[in-house]
Design a protein around this motif. Structure first.
Motif, PDB file in Angstrom:
ATOM      1  N   LEU A 171       0.830  -1.203   0.000  1.00 36.67           N
ATOM      2  CA  LEU A 171       0.000   0.000   0.000  1.00 36.67           C
ATOM      3  C   LEU A 171       0.869   1.260   0.000  1.00 36.67           C
ATOM      4  N   VAL A 172       1.886   1.293   0.847  1.00 40.54           N
ATOM      5  CA  VAL A 172       2.776   2.453   0.921  1.00 40.54           C
ATOM      6  C   VAL A 172       3.398   2.720  -0.445  1.00 40.54           C
ATOM      7  N   ARG A 173       3.840   1.673  -1.107  1.00 36.92           N
ATOM      8  CA  ARG A 173       4.470   1.805  -2.430  1.00 36.92           C
ATOM      9  C   ARG A 173       3.522   2.482  -3.418  1.00 36.92           C
ATOM     10  N   ARG A 174       2.255   2.058  -3.442  1.00 33.14           N
ATOM     11  CA  ARG A 174       1.281   2.664  -4.374  1.00 33.14           C
ATOM     12  C   ARG A 174       1.039   4.131  -4.054  1.00 33.14           C
ATOM     13  N   VAL A 175       0.918   4.454  -2.773  1.00 28.60           N
ATOM     14  CA  VAL A 175       0.676   5.845  -2.383  1.00 28.60           C
ATOM     15  C   VAL A 175       1.892   6.708  -2.735  1.00 28.60           C
ATOM     16  N   VAL A 176       3.082   6.211  -2.454  1.00 28.18           N
ATOM     17  CA  VAL A 176       4.304   6.966  -2.769  1.00 28.18           C
ATOM     18  C   VAL A 176       4.428   7.160  -4.277  1.00 28.18           C
ATOM     19  N   GLN A 177       4.084   6.157  -5.068  1.00 25.27           N
ATOM     20  CA  GLN A 177       4.109   6.312  -6.526  1.00 25.27           C
ATOM     21  C   GLN A 177       3.155   7.422  -6.964  1.00 25.27           C
ATOM     22  N   ASP A 178       1.977   7.481  -6.336  1.00 19.36           N
ATOM     23  CA  ASP A 178       1.019   8.544  -6.649  1.00 19.36           C
ATOM     24  C   ASP A 178       1.590   9.916  -6.299  1.00 19.36           C
ATOM     25  N   ILE A 179       2.219  10.014  -5.135  1.00 26.10           N
ATOM     26  CA  ILE A 179       2.832  11.286  -4.718  1.00 26.10           C
ATOM     27  C   ILE A 179       3.915  11.690  -5.705  1.00 26.10           C
ATOM     28  N   MET A 180       4.779  10.734  -6.045  1.00 27.80           N
ATOM     29  CA  MET A 180       5.907  11.049  -6.920  1.00 27.80           C
ATOM     30  C   MET A 180       5.458  11.355  -8.354  1.00 27.80           C
TER      31      MET A 180
ATOM     32  N   PHE B 210      10.150  14.099  -1.503  1.00 29.50           N
ATOM     33  CA  PHE B 210       9.406  14.015  -2.757  1.00 29.50           C
ATOM     34  C   PHE B 210      10.247  13.481  -3.907  1.00 29.50           C
ATOM     35  N   GLU B 211      11.537  13.725  -3.881  1.00 27.75           N
ATOM     36  CA  GLU B 211      12.398  13.295  -4.984  1.00 27.75           C
ATOM     37  C   GLU B 211      12.782  11.821  -4.855  1.00 27.75           C
ATOM     38  N   LYS B 212      13.132  11.393  -3.654  1.00 29.72           N
ATOM     39  CA  LYS B 212      13.585  10.015  -3.429  1.00 29.72           C
ATOM     40  C   LYS B 212      12.449   9.072  -3.055  1.00 29.72           C
ATOM     41  N   GLY B 213      11.327   9.620  -2.620  1.00 24.74           N
ATOM     42  CA  GLY B 213      10.228   8.776  -2.158  1.00 24.74           C
ATOM     43  C   GLY B 213      10.566   8.067  -0.862  1.00 24.74           C
ATOM     44  N   LEU B 214      11.104   8.811   0.087  1.00 24.45           N
ATOM     45  CA  LEU B 214      11.517   8.230   1.374  1.00 24.45           C
ATOM     46  C   LEU B 214      10.355   8.159   2.345  1.00 24.45           C
ATOM     47  N   VAL B 215      10.305   7.050   3.056  1.00 23.56           N
ATOM     48  CA  VAL B 215       9.283   6.851   4.084  1.00 23.56           C
ATOM     49  C   VAL B 215       9.967   6.248   5.303  1.00 23.56           C
TER      50      VAL B 215
ATOM     51  N   SER C 269      11.575   4.518  -2.263  1.00 21.59           N
ATOM     52  CA  SER C 269      10.883   4.047  -3.455  1.00 21.59           C
ATOM     53  C   SER C 269      11.843   3.271  -4.351  1.00 21.59           C
ATOM     54  N   GLY C 270      11.376   2.118  -4.817  1.00 18.27           N
ATOM     55  CA  GLY C 270      12.201   1.264  -5.663  1.00 18.27           C
ATOM     56  C   GLY C 270      12.802   0.091  -4.907  1.00 18.27           C
ATOM     57  N   GLU C 271      12.839   0.192  -3.582  1.00 17.97           N
ATOM     58  CA  GLU C 271      13.370  -0.916  -2.783  1.00 17.97           C
ATOM     59  C   GLU C 271      12.262  -1.953  -2.576  1.00 17.97           C
ATOM     60  N   ASP C 272      12.635  -3.235  -2.624  1.00 15.65           N
ATOM     61  CA  ASP C 272      11.659  -4.312  -2.455  1.00 15.65           C
ATOM     62  C   ASP C 272      11.131  -4.419  -1.035  1.00 15.65           C
ATOM     63  N   ARG C 273      12.004  -4.142  -0.085  1.00 19.95           N
ATOM     64  CA  ARG C 273      11.616  -4.246   1.326  1.00 19.95           C
ATOM     65  C   ARG C 273      12.487  -3.270   2.109  1.00 19.95           C
ATOM     66  N   ILE C 274      12.162  -3.139   3.375  1.00 24.39           N
ATOM     67  CA  ILE C 274      12.965  -2.265   4.235  1.00 24.39           C
ATOM     68  C   ILE C 274      14.280  -2.975   4.513  1.00 24.39           C
ATOM     69  N   ALA C 275      15.355  -2.318   4.165  1.00 26.16           N
ATOM     70  CA  ALA C 275      16.684  -2.907   4.346  1.00 26.16           C
ATOM     71  C   ALA C 275      17.615  -1.971   5.109  1.00 26.16           C
ATOM     72  N   HIS C 276      17.051  -0.821   5.580  1.00 27.82           N
ATOM     73  CA  HIS C 276      17.875   0.164   6.277  1.00 27.82           C
ATOM     74  C   HIS C 276      17.124   0.739   7.475  1.00 27.82           C
ATOM     75  N   TRP C 277      17.869   1.335   8.348  1.00 25.84           N
ATOM     76  CA  TRP C 277      17.329   2.027   9.512  1.00 25.84           C
ATOM     77  C   TRP C 277      18.238   3.220   9.781  1.00 25.84           C
ATOM     78  N   HIS C 278      17.761   4.138  10.613  1.00 28.32           N
ATOM     79  CA  HIS C 278      18.626   5.230  11.067  1.00 28.32           C
ATOM     80  C   HIS C 278      18.136   5.759  12.402  1.00 28.32           C
ATOM     81  N   GLU C 279      19.046   6.426  13.091  1.00 25.87           N
ATOM     82  CA  GLU C 279      18.701   7.079  14.360  1.00 25.87           C
ATOM     83  C   GLU C 279      17.668   8.165  14.081  1.00 25.87           C
ATOM     84  N   LEU C 280      16.937   8.579  15.110  1.00 25.92           N
ATOM     85  CA  LEU C 280      15.861   9.557  14.941  1.00 25.92           C
ATOM     86  C   LEU C 280      16.345  10.857  14.322  1.00 25.92           C
TER      87      LEU C 280
END
Length: 157
Positions: free
Chosen positions: A37-46, A107-112, A129-140
Motif C-alpha cells: 500500500l505504501v508503495r502505491r501511495v508513494v508512486q502517486d505522490i511522486m 518528494f524526490e527520493k520517495g523516502l518513508v 521508493s524502488g526498494e523491495d523491502r525495508i533494508a535500512h534504519w537510522h537514528e531519529l
C-alpha cells in the motif's frame, strides 16, 4: 516556488500536531507488510509532485510578465486553481501515509520512515521508493544520510 509551499502548510501543521502524540511503532515485519500500500501511495505522490512543480513554475513565469496594477490574469487564476487541486491531491496521499502510521520524508527520493525499536532504543526503519523491502534504519536525528543496513539477524526476516 517558496510561496507555493503554503499549499502543503495545512498538512505540515497536522504533522506537527501528530508528532506530539505517541507514534505508532512497527516491528520490521509489520512495516514491511505495509509496503504494497505504501508503495502505491508513494508512486502517486511522486507522479503528482512534478506536475505541481511544473504548474508553480508556469505560474511564476506568467506572474513575472504580469502587471500587478491590473491584478491577476485569467491564466494566473487558472494556474493557481490547478496548483491548489494538485496540492490537495498530494495532501490526501500524505494523509493516507499518516493514517498507516508512517512518515513521508522526501518528494524526490520517495523516502518513508516507520518508527520502530532496535536493541531497546527508538529508531526509524527507512524505506526508499524502488526498494523491495525495508533494508535500512537510522537514528531519529540522523535522517537519510545516516541510513545503515539492517543488522544481519534482522535482514533475514
Amino acid at each position: 516556488m517558496r510561496q507555493w509551499l503554503d499549499s502543503f502548510r495545512t498538512l505540515k501543521r497536522s504533522r506537527v500536531s501528530s508528532s506530539s502524540r505517541a507514534h505508532k511503532f512497527f516491528t520490521l515485519a509489520e512495516a514491511n507488510r505495509t509496503l504494497p500500500l505504501v508503495r502505491r501511495v508513494v508512486q502517486d505522490i511522486m507522479a503528482a509532485h512534478p506536475e505541481w512543480k511544473d504548474l508553480v513554475s508556469r505560474y511564476e513565469l506568467v506572474a513575472s510578465r504580469a502587471r500587478p496594477d491590473w491584478g491577476q490574469s485569467k491564466e494566473q487564476l487558472d494556474l493557481k486553481s490547478q496548483i491548489d487541486t494538485v496540492a490537495a491531491k498530494i495532501n490526501d496521499y500524505l494523509r493516507e501515509l499518516e493514517e498507516i502510521g508512517c512518515e513521508f520524508k522526501d518528494f524526490e527520493k520517495g523516502l518513508v520512515d516507520f518508527h520502530g525499536r532496535l536493541e531497546g532504543r527508538e529508531i526509524l526503519w527507512c524505506w526508499k521508493s524502488g526498494e523491495d523491502r525495508i533494508a535500512h534504519w537510522h537514528e531519529l536525528v540522523a535522517g537519510y544520510a545516516g541510513r545503515q543496513p539492517l543488522p544481519e539477524v534482522l535482514s533475514r526476516t
